[in-house]
Design an enzyme around this catalytic site. Structure first.
Site, short mmCIF file in Angstrom:
data_model
loop_
_atom_site.label_atom_id
_atom_site.label_comp_id
_atom_site.label_asym_id
_atom_site.label_seq_id
_atom_site.Cartn_x
_atom_site.Cartn_y
_atom_site.Cartn_z
N CYS A 38 0.82 -1.22 0.00
CA CYS A 38 0.00 0.00 0.00
C CYS A 38 0.85 1.26 0.00
O CYS A 38 0.34 2.35 -0.23
CB CYS A 38 -0.95 0.01 1.19
SG CYS A 38 -0.10 0.05 2.78
N ASP A 40 2.37 2.59 2.60
CA ASP A 40 2.33 3.34 3.85
C ASP A 40 3.61 3.13 4.67
O ASP A 40 4.20 2.05 4.66
CB ASP A 40 1.11 2.93 4.68
CG ASP A 40 -0.18 3.34 4.00
OD1 ASP A 40 -0.10 4.07 2.99
OD2 ASP A 40 -1.26 2.95 4.46
N CYS A 64 -2.72 5.35 5.72
CA CYS A 64 -4.18 5.35 5.77
C CYS A 64 -4.67 5.73 7.17
O CYS A 64 -3.89 5.79 8.12
CB CYS A 64 -4.70 3.98 5.36
SG CYS A 64 -4.43 2.73 6.64
N CYS A 108 -2.90 -3.05 8.90
CA CYS A 108 -2.38 -1.71 9.23
C CYS A 108 -1.85 -1.70 10.67
O CYS A 108 -0.87 -1.02 10.98
CB CYS A 108 -3.45 -0.65 9.06
SG CYS A 108 -4.38 -0.80 7.53
FE1 FES Z 1 -1.49 0.63 4.25
FE2 FES Z 1 -3.36 0.77 6.07
S1 FES Z 1 -3.64 0.54 3.93
S2 FES Z 1 -1.26 0.59 6.37
#
Ligand code: FES
Length: 153
Positions: A38, A40, A64, A108
């Site tokens: 993702c 992040d 997110c 996450c």
């Molecule tokens: Fe990447 Fe939540 S979608 S940590």
């Protein structure tokens, strides 16, 4: 824990008003982990006193809403704890403290757990000590065994 399909009031609160955002200058331990899928990234800073008590924890998360909320809750949970107690702040403990996360957002919370571990690893390296039960940090949580266990559930 019952299955949650939307964000709890606690997740929304920690997302809208995250606690302990920022950096600690000269932190005793700093850990950064990401999720390559993702994109992040979470960075955790820990201030640990000579008795091994976590006096302060701060974070910076580029991610997110669930990643922000779990980082915020993780910093709240580790403050005032010993290193061994902080290791018990697992992604499950963080998710439970937030009254659950939707299944697609559980990963996450793993970012929060691994960021704590990475910061503790950094602390151990700087102080030339070994922390019982702490595994070497990963840069990408997709490399962890826990991530694969989660995927299989
Ligand atoms: Fe990447 Fe939540 S979608 S940590």
């Amino acid at each position: 824990m019952s299955q949650v399909t939307e964000y709890s009031a606690k997740v929304m609160d920690h997302f809208m008003h995250p606690r302990n955002v920022g950096e600690i200058a000269d932190a005793d331990g700093v850990g950064t982990v990401g999720n390559a899928v993702c994109g992040d990234i979470m960075r955790m800073y820990l201030d640990i006193d000579e008795n091994g008590i976590i006096q302060d924890a701060k974070f910076k998360t580029f991610g997110c809403g669930a990643a922000v909320a779990t980082s915020s809750m993780a910093t709240e949970l580790v403050r005032g704890k010993t290193i061994q107690e902080a290791l018990l702040v697992t992604n499950k403990a963080v998710a439970e403290a937030l009254d659950g996360l939707p299944p697609v957002k559980i990963h996450c919370s793993l970012l929060a757990e691994q960021a704590i571990h990475a910061a503790l690893w950094d602390y151990a390296e700087k102080h030339n000590i070994r922390i019982e039960g702490l595994k070497p940090p990963v840069n990408d949580i997709n490399e962890t065994e826990e991530f694969y266990e989660m995927e299989e559930q």
